[in-house]
Design an enzyme around this catalytic site. Structure first.
Site, mmCIF file in Angstrom:
data_model
loop_
_atom_site.group_PDB
_atom_site.id
_atom_site.type_symbol
_atom_site.label_atom_id
_atom_site.label_comp_id
_atom_site.label_asym_id
_atom_site.label_seq_id
_atom_site.Cartn_x
_atom_site.Cartn_y
_atom_site.Cartn_z
ATOM 1 N N ASP C 16 0.867 -1.209 0.048
ATOM 2 C CA ASP C 16 -0.133 -0.041 -0.021
ATOM 3 C C ASP C 16 0.811 1.171 0.097
ATOM 4 O O ASP C 16 0.600 2.106 -0.889
ATOM 5 C CB ASP C 16 -0.888 0.051 1.193
ATOM 6 C CG ASP C 16 -2.043 -0.944 1.059
ATOM 7 O OD1 ASP C 16 -1.885 -2.199 0.442
ATOM 8 O OD2 ASP C 16 -2.866 -1.023 1.992
ATOM 9 N N ARG C 96 0.565 5.979 17.689
ATOM 10 C CA ARG C 96 0.444 7.080 16.550
ATOM 11 C C ARG C 96 1.042 8.355 16.796
ATOM 12 O O ARG C 96 1.759 8.973 16.149
ATOM 13 C CB ARG C 96 -1.062 7.340 16.195
ATOM 14 C CG ARG C 96 -1.771 5.801 15.678
ATOM 15 C CD ARG C 96 -0.835 5.174 14.746
ATOM 16 N NE ARG C 96 -1.369 4.036 13.994
ATOM 17 C CZ ARG C 96 -1.020 3.148 13.375
ATOM 18 N NH1 ARG C 96 0.296 3.144 13.072
ATOM 19 N NH2 ARG C 96 -1.697 2.080 12.793
ATOM 20 N N ASP C 125 -6.953 6.052 12.877
ATOM 21 C CA ASP C 125 -5.397 6.311 12.802
ATOM 22 C C ASP C 125 -5.225 7.708 11.795
ATOM 23 O O ASP C 125 -4.423 8.354 12.243
ATOM 24 C CB ASP C 125 -4.871 5.016 11.984
ATOM 25 C CG ASP C 125 -4.500 3.714 13.079
ATOM 26 O OD1 ASP C 125 -4.721 4.331 14.186
ATOM 27 O OD2 ASP C 125 -4.391 2.860 12.497
ATOM 28 N N SER C 180 -6.552 -7.375 8.457
ATOM 29 C CA SER C 180 -5.894 -6.039 8.442
ATOM 30 C C SER C 180 -5.183 -6.036 9.802
ATOM 31 O O SER C 180 -5.794 -6.065 11.019
ATOM 32 C CB SER C 180 -6.893 -4.814 8.297
ATOM 33 O OG SER C 180 -6.227 -3.732 8.587
#
Lengths: 406, 406, 406, 406
Positions: C16, C96, C125, C180
């Site tokens: 990705d 994050r 996110d 995922s």
């Protein structure tokens, strides 16, 4: 009852605590150390020395604690916009931990094994004194005469004075106020008397620190209050020490009829009680502090402070100033105040205080974005659509599945 | 952009929303239904009919929502003593969910697939309208012209009117107020103009609902407000409907200079904005409600309400009236109010409102216990010792193990 | 779309983000700087260098952030016993803000005017990355390809690779996991695939970090965890760096089947989502931290922390690590931890972790007072009567006036 | 000491309360009414009748309160996911208000002027019994023998029995457990003995309701728990009464080693104490209730519940079940539960309980929106940009004005 050799008494020099001196000497056969503090109650403290000496006291402490009181207790409390039960500015509550601390310091200095105070067994003050004392010196003993003796009326006290040759030449011997009062630099309070009927209006001549709004000047007074890190530091450009500043605010507020309050409050010991308060300077300070915060604090910080405030107020009201949970809240509150700098312009007029202007080098007010005029792209109105759509998403999903909100 | 056949517009009859009618017709090629509500803004709503007709509108709703507004929105909110950011009584915020609800009801009745409003993309009102609409009808579409069009100034709006032959014979065509205003039975608000500079004092002639404290009568006005289940039901013994009662409080407050407010607040969309508000009746009501609660509410219930209040206020300010979390808080608040009955005597004077007396058949004030006089054993002062000792125990243990609190 | 010259991309080296590199180059005609961090995800980060070079990237950052991650993010969060929605240990959320901070640091070093990331428009996110970036560098631009492009399926991505000659020799080209996943030193998460049906049980072979409890050893493992100021510093007496310690706890926990979680959570963007998590070390750490706090924290501090925790957890979950309100809460939490020192003995067994012993030089557990045996007067049982009587007073008054609680 | 004619005693039939019967008769020269309740403690209650008769008791109440206990106390508490200090499921606390209520009902029926109980002066139970009693009957007198007498050891109690001819043929006369235990349908607790050293691990043979995880079956047990309005109503499709259902969960949990807990907790009276608990059914119920809420509750409602929970737990722990503030919270909690319907599938295995599936007709989980696959436009990813931008606005303004967050 354990053996007590020496006790430190919070001594006002008045009738009640003078009786307590003798009663302690007689009942416990112990030495009494008196401690009298000036915290701005508006009475001379030095005369307490002669009275204590007359009662045979050898160790006499008379301290001017006004600056410490305002700097380390009042101002930290105001950083949180602290109000108990939506109304009360905690004028009595905030003075008690300082007295407790000083009692313990003196106990340590003089080798006393106990402290004593003149608070009754029904009120909050006994709790505040004693929680503070225990927290700072766990082995201390506490003597609370009002919970022990049988001198339950003024008559019995007077009789005790006669029997024990306590010189009662106090000026207020005869014309005692019908109210129980307490004063310090932050406020003066009234309880008892006709106030024990919550429907009865307080008499005009009860109030001592403020003129009635009716008697206040017909022209407003404008002042500018400057803040640094959440604390006021100057009035109209003149830097003042904490106590001096609060004293000046009291005069300004009192002259304009500001800061009277008449409430029924909930005591920690479980009953409701009626109290009237005059807090002229504090009322101004509260308004001004909120105003300077309004342009300098982040929104979420401000809201967090507002949600924590009632709990913080309750801690102070209940006597937990000297506690780890108060300290934990205080560091959070203090952390928020580093940016609370700037000036607030206030209008004082016949009982009201209004913030009419505020400015700060730390202001978060962004005129480019806030404007109703063209903002030249500083804010993209289209962002609002996505903002609303996603904030509504959970509600839409629920409504789509038949949840009904009406 | 999905196809829209019919849209319900919150229509004031003023310039902006008149332009929106035509803009919607032209841009979406759709039918417009207008909805004009009387929520006590102090302007006739009936004239909106002719204006809408002149714009070709066929379905015109004109509703008197004053009683519903006060009964189902204002009063429930005041049960919580609701204040946003320590100052703001939420006068604008609380009207929006009612408008949103009515827009959706009309959309359902007329088969409209969209609603529209005249709120800008920078403010809170767009959020309040749209969150409400989505929560009540998840499939509804929303058209917010101010977020879409390029008519970003009054000049462009006027130009649009000329181009589209919109009759602009509005009386305020020339002498437009420099402020953006909003009014309903609870308050009138002012934003914009000189207020965009937070240091500038609002001009005296801006205020519309209240005389200045300077101009208020030299004699105080006393009133008695009666409460049932937390809501006011009578003034000086005269039972009044919710809207009538609030209207009368507004007159009383306004005549005595009560309820002016000048603040900088934090909008939900992220910026700070300056607002001035007049809430004469609401200011009186807040004081009175706290006073009647002070003698009827249990202490812990009162404190729980105080801790929940900021969150509840934020919900309303941010537009979440129609949400399950608001409802969850409301049932808790309402549960607390069953005992909030009785009377409060208030003194209104030159900008101030004071509670001077309160009484209730549900009073928890116990004069036998609260008294400073002999209570004949109603309260055992010795209990206080154990109370304090055990409350201090954790602090003593900690101090005994060397924990330092200073 | 403003002109962008250089963008820093959070680059994993996977399919990705490799597509994103090329897409950014093509779409914005800009230079791409890649940033790849080792935060303990368990994959080599160095291979990302060659892949980035193959895509024409000139400025490549590859950082080992494991110690910083655990020391400055994971451990501070655990000081609050942070759990989102009663279950989730925030393994993804807490990584994050570190990535956001590093993206901005690199943007400052390289003079980039934008950052980019591979998070989708539906998840949390994107919010966490972007709120962090905006808070640390308000003028930064953010490119979120998943919200912009039309490569909405794996097929389209593969097609894009072929068209743009992106070398897709990734080892997982064919046997892509159906889930995922996200991993770092605190946890590994799984979403999507069969988990999108909340009734379906996760397949056993989905879990990667822990054996099933069924497969765990038949004998318990005991460990002792040592804390200083609320942070773990040693296992069984061996001092370890933060990252090394957490890694070891992960191995110990994983080997004993500890830390699996299967929940439906509420995302900040408004929808519910199913997630499975393995947090072996974090689960042990949470239990141990509560245990060491149980003997060292004051009761009211502990309760205050418990009441603040959900709000603190929500801040982190929603992406507000870099915010003044998080900092305000953090100083309060950190203040409480100075006394949180000592050791906890834990039993790990087939999916469970139990605290079986705790000791500390800062313990507030007082065996003399707590004992069921004779305490030699350390505690006066008679105090309890007054304590109860006064705590009951408000309830008795209310009941005496007819308030009914059943 | 006021004159007492008749006292209702919470009577277990054991040694301590048997001594209390005689001691009350002798000390107060009053009639004793015994009340023995089956709340699922696992012992026959009928034998208490003969024992009471042998002690000369004329009015003997023996009640089966199991259904009322679970339906009106345990289940309402679990609706809030109630946990005290992060760990304790309040098994002892929640039984006390029921006992207090029944004591008062019996006092009313028999015309008794006092109640009595066998709780010590150091624990929480005295507070819970007495607060409840005072709240329900403010004029009641309370006799707490352990705070009054000098029978401070088992030896003295036995001696008292001999002197007063109390027949001590209790089966556990000699092999008394080293622990102080309490049991009801929700849990069994252990205190005292070796547990008074917090570092010492509890001995395996202390636990009574659960096998050790080591001894639990090697195969997991799966069950499905059905909820209606937040309460469990069926296991694996079989509808069961509240008490029967909880009993079955206890058996299932106990057989799989679920629900053991070993903590140090903070008592209301101010000290820390070590307690071990087995709550097999409650542990399963907690996990299941959170799981069914996770798909049926609105996010903000769930978060509000989480923030209120610690306070609610503290109320129950401290003995304020019968209080207006508990009721106020309860109506809010109950309001939230109308939609908490559906099924949870659970895996029980060697000490762990996991939710592996959940489904509901009231589910808010929206697979179309949550999916990682193409959602056919159910969610517009572009909305996220505006959502993030406006949520970041306050942070960007602050950063733009130089506020530093690192």
């Amino acid at each position: 009852m354990s053996k007590i050799d020496k006790v430190v008494l919070a001594y006002s020099g008045g009738l009640d605590t003078s009786v307590i001196v003798r009663w302690l000497q007689d009942t416990y056969n112990c030495e009494v150390v008196t401690f009298t503090a000036d915290i701005g109650q508006g009475e001379e403290v030095e005369p307490a020395r002669a009275k204590a000496e007359a009662l045979g006291v050898k160790e006499i402490y008379i301290d001017d604690l006004r600056e410490e009181f305002v700097r380390d207790f009042v101002f930290p409390m105001f950083r949180a916009n602290t109000i108990y039960e939506g109304e009360y500015l905690l004028g009595t509550s905030i003075a008690r931990p300082l007295i407790a601390k000083r009692l313990i310091e003196i106990a340590n200095e003089t080798g006393a094994d106990a402290i004593s105070h003149g608070a009754t067994g029904k009120g909050n003050d006994q709790v505040r004194f004693e929680l503070g004392a225990y927290a700072l010196k766990p082995g201390i003993q506490v003597i609370a005469p009002w919970r022990e003796w049988d001198l339950t009326s003024r008559e019995k006290l007077m009789q005790y004075c006669e029997q024990h040759k306590i010189p009662v030449d106090f000026s207020n011997k005869k014309k005692k106020s019908p109210y129980s009062m307490d004063a310090n630099l932050l406020h003066i309070s009234y309880e008892g008397g006709v106030l024990e009927e919550p429907w009865a209006e307080a008499e005009e001549d009860m109030w001592r620190w403020s003129v009635s709004p009716e008697s206040a000047p017909d022209q407003p007074t404008y002042i500018t209050l400057q803040f640094e890190k959440g604390d006021p530091v100057a009035i109209d450009g003149e830097r003042l020490s904490p106590a001096t500043l609060l004293e000046k605010l009291n005069k300004l507020g009192g002259a304009n009829g500001i800061g009277r309050l008449d409430i029924v409050e909930n005591r920690y010991v479980g009953m409701k009680s009626r109290g009237c308060y005059e807090t002229p300077g504090g009322t101004i300070l509260m308004k001004a502090h909120r105003a300077i915060e309004s342009i300098t604090l982040d929104r979420e910080v401000a809201h967090l402070k507002d949600e924590l405030m009632p709990r913080y107020a309750k801690l102070i009201y209940n006597g937990y100033w000297w506690s780890p949970e108060r300290r934990m809240l205080q560091v959070a509150i203090d952390e928020s105040q580093s940016v609370v700098n700037g000036e607030v312009r206030l209008k004082l007029y016949k009982g009201s205080v209004s913030a009419v202007g505020r400015r700060s080098a730390d202001s978060l007010f962004d005129e480019r974005i806030a404007t109703f005029e063209d903002d030249a792209g500083a804010y993209n109105q289209k962002d609002a659509e996505g903002f609303i759509k996603l904030n509504a998403l959970r509600l839409r999903i629920a409504a789509g599945k038949g949840r009904d909100l009406i």
